[in-house]
Design an enzyme around this catalytic site. Structure first.
Site, PDB file in Angstrom:
ATOM      1  N   ASN A   1      -5.293   1.575 -14.096  1.00 25.74           N
ATOM      2  CA  ASN A   1      -4.137   0.594 -12.820  1.00 25.74           C
ATOM      3  C   ASN A   1      -3.289   1.341 -13.833  1.00 25.74           C
ATOM      4  OD1 ASN A   1      -3.075  -1.770 -11.607  1.00 25.74           O
ATOM      5  ND2 ASN A   1      -2.905  -2.596 -13.715  1.00 25.74           N
TER       6      ASN A   1
ATOM      7  N   GLY B   1       1.035  -0.704   0.070  1.00 35.87           N
ATOM      8  CA  GLY B   1       0.454   0.027  -0.210  1.00 35.87           C
ATOM      9  C   GLY B   1       0.656   1.145   0.299  1.00 35.87           C
TER      10      GLY B   1
ATOM     11  N   HIS C   1       0.912  -0.376 -13.556  1.00 36.24           N
ATOM     12  CA  HIS C   1       1.634  -1.330 -13.661  1.00 36.24           C
ATOM     13  C   HIS C   1       2.869  -1.348 -14.051  1.00 36.24           C
ATOM     14  CE1 HIS C   1       2.208  -5.550 -14.870  1.00 36.24           C
ATOM     15  NE2 HIS C   1       3.406  -5.227 -15.361  1.00 36.24           N
TER      16      HIS C   1
HETATM   17  C1  GAR Z   1       3.917  -1.407  -7.596  1.00 31.59           C
HETATM   18  O1  GAR Z   1       4.789  -1.084  -7.559  1.00 31.59           O
HETATM   19  C2  GAR Z   1       2.724  -1.925  -8.826  1.00 31.59           C
HETATM   20  O2  GAR Z   1       3.038  -0.861  -9.957  1.00 31.59           O
HETATM   21  C3  GAR Z   1       2.802  -3.036  -8.806  1.00 31.59           C
HETATM   22  O3  GAR Z   1       2.339  -3.362  -7.555  1.00 31.59           O
HETATM   23  C4  GAR Z   1       2.881  -2.621  -6.925  1.00 31.59           C
HETATM   24  C5  GAR Z   1       2.065  -2.495  -5.983  1.00 31.59           C
HETATM   25  O4  GAR Z   1       2.926  -1.753  -4.237  1.00 31.59           O
HETATM   26  N1  GAR Z   1       1.361  -3.436  -9.671  1.00 31.59           N
HETATM   27  C6  GAR Z   1       1.598  -4.552 -10.388  1.00 31.59           C
HETATM   28  O5  GAR Z   1       2.257  -4.735 -10.431  1.00 31.59           O
HETATM   29  C7  GAR Z   1       0.623  -4.478 -11.063  1.00 31.59           C
HETATM   30  N2  GAR Z   1      -0.024  -5.926 -12.306  1.00 31.59           N
HETATM   31  P1  GAR Z   1       2.593  -0.490  -3.588  1.00 31.59           P
HETATM   32  O6  GAR Z   1       1.715  -1.978  -2.536  1.00 31.59           O
HETATM   33  O7  GAR Z   1       4.224  -0.830  -2.168  1.00 31.59           O
HETATM   34  O8  GAR Z   1       1.911   0.278  -3.464  1.00 31.59           O
END
Ligand code: GAR
Length: 192
Positions: free
Chosen positions: A106, A17, A108
Protein backbone atom coordinates in the site's frame (compact mmCIF):
# COMPACT_ATOMS: atom_id res chain seq x y z
CA UNK A 1 16.97 -10.79 -19.54
CA UNK A 2 15.44 -13.21 -22.06
CA UNK A 3 14.27 -15.83 -19.56
CA UNK A 4 12.75 -13.46 -16.97
CA UNK A 5 9.32 -14.74 -16.02
CA UNK A 6 6.41 -12.37 -16.68
CA UNK A 7 5.29 -10.90 -13.34
CA UNK A 8 1.62 -10.26 -12.76
CA UNK A 9 0.28 -7.25 -10.90
CA UNK A 10 -3.22 -6.56 -9.63
CA UNK A 11 -4.20 -3.01 -8.70
CA UNK A 12 -6.83 -2.02 -6.13
CA UNK A 13 -8.30 1.50 -5.98
CA UNK A 14 -11.35 3.31 -4.61
CA UNK A 15 -10.89 6.86 -5.83
CA UNK A 16 -9.79 8.90 -8.77
CA UNK A 17 -7.10 6.44 -9.78
CA UNK A 18 -4.25 8.76 -10.75
CA UNK A 19 -1.72 6.38 -9.19
CA UNK A 20 -3.29 3.44 -11.01
CA UNK A 21 -2.95 5.31 -14.30
CA UNK A 22 0.64 6.26 -13.51
CA UNK A 23 1.59 2.66 -12.67
CA UNK A 24 -0.10 1.26 -15.78
CA UNK A 25 1.73 3.78 -17.97
CA UNK A 26 5.06 3.06 -16.28
CA UNK A 27 4.84 -0.66 -17.10
CA UNK A 28 3.15 -0.24 -20.48
CA UNK A 29 6.20 -1.12 -22.56
CA UNK A 30 7.67 -3.62 -20.11
CA UNK A 31 7.20 -7.11 -21.58
CA UNK A 32 8.11 -8.68 -18.24
CA UNK A 33 5.21 -7.12 -16.34
CA UNK A 34 1.52 -7.67 -16.93
CA UNK A 35 -1.26 -5.75 -15.18
CA UNK A 36 -3.83 -8.55 -15.02
CA UNK A 37 -6.63 -6.48 -13.55
CA UNK A 38 -7.78 -3.42 -11.70
CA UNK A 39 -10.25 -3.99 -8.88
CA UNK A 40 -12.43 -1.28 -7.39
CA UNK A 41 -15.20 -1.19 -4.81
CA UNK A 42 -16.43 2.18 -6.07
CA UNK A 43 -18.70 2.10 -9.12
CA UNK A 44 -18.47 5.90 -9.31
CA UNK A 45 -14.69 6.20 -8.89
CA UNK A 46 -12.70 8.15 -11.47
CA UNK A 47 -10.47 5.10 -11.71
CA UNK A 48 -13.11 3.39 -13.87
CA UNK A 49 -12.86 5.82 -16.81
CA UNK A 50 -9.10 5.84 -16.66
CA UNK A 51 -8.82 2.05 -16.74
CA UNK A 52 -11.41 1.59 -19.46
CA UNK A 53 -9.46 3.95 -21.69
CA UNK A 54 -6.31 1.96 -21.10
CA UNK A 55 -7.96 -1.36 -21.97
CA UNK A 56 -7.02 -3.18 -18.77
CA UNK A 57 -9.56 -5.66 -17.32
CA UNK A 58 -11.67 -3.88 -14.72
CA UNK A 59 -13.59 -5.54 -11.90
CA UNK A 60 -16.09 -3.84 -9.63
CA UNK A 61 -16.84 -5.65 -6.39
CA UNK A 62 -18.72 -4.89 -3.20
CA UNK A 63 -17.79 -5.05 0.45
CA UNK A 64 -19.64 -8.34 0.93
CA UNK A 65 -17.58 -10.06 -1.77
CA UNK A 66 -14.41 -8.67 -0.24
CA UNK A 67 -15.28 -10.10 3.14
CA UNK A 68 -17.03 -13.39 2.33
CA UNK A 69 -14.15 -15.01 0.43
CA UNK A 70 -15.61 -14.54 -3.07
CA UNK A 71 -13.09 -11.93 -4.14
CA UNK A 72 -10.02 -13.69 -2.82
CA UNK A 73 -11.08 -16.77 -4.82
CA UNK A 74 -11.21 -14.72 -8.03
CA UNK A 75 -7.88 -13.10 -7.28
CA UNK A 76 -6.19 -16.44 -6.60
CA UNK A 77 -7.20 -17.62 -10.08
CA UNK A 78 -5.22 -14.72 -11.53
CA UNK A 79 -2.05 -15.85 -9.67
CA UNK A 80 -0.67 -12.36 -9.04
CA UNK A 81 2.94 -11.83 -7.98
CA UNK A 82 1.98 -8.54 -6.32
CA UNK A 83 -1.25 -6.83 -5.26
CA UNK A 84 -0.85 -3.08 -5.22
CA UNK A 85 -3.25 -0.83 -3.29
CA UNK A 86 -3.39 2.69 -4.70
CA UNK A 87 -5.94 4.75 -2.84
CA UNK A 88 -7.91 1.70 -1.73
CA UNK A 89 -9.99 2.61 1.28
CA UNK A 90 -11.50 -0.60 2.65
CA UNK A 91 -9.76 -2.84 5.11
CA UNK A 92 -8.11 -5.90 3.56
CA UNK A 93 -9.47 -8.98 5.36
CA UNK A 94 -7.36 -11.63 7.06
CA UNK A 95 -7.83 -14.33 4.40
CA UNK A 96 -6.14 -12.04 1.86
CA UNK A 97 -3.25 -11.06 4.09
CA UNK A 98 -2.65 -14.73 4.95
CA UNK A 99 -2.74 -16.07 1.39
CA UNK A 100 -0.80 -13.14 -0.03
CA UNK A 101 1.64 -12.66 2.83
CA UNK A 102 4.19 -9.97 1.82
CA UNK A 103 2.55 -9.78 -1.58
CA UNK A 104 0.17 -6.89 -0.86
CA UNK A 105 1.57 -3.38 -0.67
CA UNK A 106 0.00 0.00 0.00
CA UNK A 107 1.00 3.62 -0.35
CA UNK A 108 0.07 6.08 2.36
CA UNK A 109 0.45 9.85 1.90
CA UNK A 110 2.35 10.57 5.13
CA UNK A 111 5.39 9.43 7.03
CA UNK A 112 3.89 6.51 8.95
CA UNK A 113 3.34 5.87 11.80
CA UNK A 114 2.33 9.54 11.79
CA UNK A 115 -1.11 10.42 10.42
CA UNK A 116 -2.19 6.84 9.68
CA UNK A 117 -5.00 4.54 10.75
CA UNK A 118 -8.70 4.13 10.07
CA UNK A 119 -10.32 7.09 8.33
CA UNK A 120 -6.97 8.65 7.42
CA UNK A 121 -6.84 9.03 3.67
CA UNK A 122 -6.36 11.67 1.04
CA UNK A 123 -6.78 15.27 2.19
CA UNK A 124 -7.60 14.23 5.74
CA UNK A 125 -4.00 13.13 6.08
CA UNK A 126 -2.67 16.44 4.79
CA UNK A 127 -5.03 18.38 7.07
CA UNK A 128 -3.67 16.42 10.00
CA UNK A 129 -0.08 17.22 8.95
CA UNK A 130 -0.90 20.92 8.73
CA UNK A 131 -2.71 20.95 12.03
CA UNK A 132 0.27 19.31 13.73
CA UNK A 133 2.52 21.97 12.12
CA UNK A 134 4.87 19.27 10.90
CA UNK A 135 7.91 20.57 9.06
CA UNK A 136 8.00 17.58 6.74
CA UNK A 137 5.70 14.99 5.28
CA UNK A 138 6.02 12.37 2.57
CA UNK A 139 5.00 8.92 1.44
CA UNK A 140 5.18 5.48 3.02
CA UNK A 141 5.07 2.30 0.96
CA UNK A 142 4.43 -0.68 3.21
CA UNK A 143 3.31 -4.29 3.29
CA UNK A 144 -0.33 -4.72 4.17
CA UNK A 145 -1.39 -6.68 7.21
CA UNK A 146 -4.81 -6.93 8.86
CA UNK A 147 -4.43 -3.55 10.60
CA UNK A 148 -4.73 -0.22 8.82
CA UNK A 149 -1.34 1.26 7.90
CA UNK A 150 0.63 -0.98 10.26
CA UNK A 151 2.50 -3.43 8.02
CA UNK A 152 6.26 -3.17 7.81
CA UNK A 153 7.61 -0.23 5.88
CA UNK A 154 9.39 -0.84 2.60
CA UNK A 155 10.22 2.72 1.61
CA UNK A 156 9.65 6.33 2.66
CA UNK A 157 10.42 9.62 0.93
CA UNK A 158 10.17 13.05 2.52
CA UNK A 159 9.30 16.55 1.43
CA UNK A 160 9.39 19.84 3.37
CA UNK A 161 6.19 21.50 4.51
CA UNK A 162 6.24 25.29 4.77
CA UNK A 163 3.98 27.18 7.19
CA UNK A 164 2.22 28.86 4.29
CA UNK A 165 1.57 25.63 2.34
CA UNK A 166 -2.13 25.03 1.71
CA UNK A 167 -3.64 21.55 1.91
CA UNK A 168 -3.68 21.53 -1.93
CA UNK A 169 -0.02 22.43 -2.03
CA UNK A 170 0.91 19.71 0.46
CA UNK A 171 -1.16 17.21 -1.52
CA UNK A 172 0.64 18.15 -4.74
CA UNK A 173 4.06 17.76 -3.14
CA UNK A 174 3.14 14.33 -1.81
CA UNK A 175 1.60 13.28 -5.13
CA UNK A 176 4.82 14.08 -6.94
CA UNK A 177 6.63 11.63 -4.65
CA UNK A 178 3.94 9.01 -5.19
CA UNK A 179 4.16 9.20 -8.96
CA UNK A 180 7.96 9.07 -8.94
CA UNK A 181 8.54 6.31 -6.40
CA UNK A 182 5.58 3.92 -6.33
CA UNK A 183 6.25 2.38 -9.77
CA UNK A 184 10.00 2.20 -9.06
CA UNK A 185 9.45 0.35 -5.80
CA UNK A 186 7.00 -2.04 -7.46
CA UNK A 187 9.63 -2.77 -10.10
CA UNK A 188 12.26 -3.45 -7.40
CA UNK A 189 9.96 -5.78 -5.49
CA UNK A 190 9.14 -7.74 -8.63
CA UNK A 191 12.76 -8.00 -9.78
CA UNK A 192 14.96 -7.81 -6.67
C1 GAR B 1 -3.13 8.70 -2.79
O1 GAR B 1 -2.60 9.93 -2.35
C2 GAR B 1 -2.81 7.62 -1.78
O2 GAR B 1 -1.59 7.81 -1.14
C3 GAR B 1 -3.95 7.77 -0.83
O3 GAR B 1 -5.08 8.00 -1.63
C4 GAR B 1 -4.66 8.75 -2.77
C5 GAR B 1 -5.29 8.14 -4.01
O4 GAR B 1 -5.18 9.00 -5.11
N1 GAR B 1 -4.11 6.61 0.01
C6 GAR B 1 -4.49 6.67 1.28
O5 GAR B 1 -4.76 7.72 1.82
C7 GAR B 1 -4.55 5.32 2.00
N2 GAR B 1 -4.80 5.50 3.39
P1 GAR B 1 -5.48 8.46 -6.56
O6 GAR B 1 -6.84 7.75 -6.52
O7 GAR B 1 -5.52 9.67 -7.43
O8 GAR B 1 -4.37 7.52 -6.94
Amino acid sequence: MGNKKVKKIILFASGSGTNVENIIKYFHDNVHVEIVGVFTNNPKGGVIDRVEQMKIPLNIFNKLELNNGELVKQICLLTPDLIVLAGFLLKIPLDFTKIFFKKIINIHPSLLPKHGGKGMYGDRVHQSVKKARDKETGISIHYVNEHYDEGSIIFQAKVRVLDQDSIRKIARKVQRLEYKYYPEIIQKLLFP
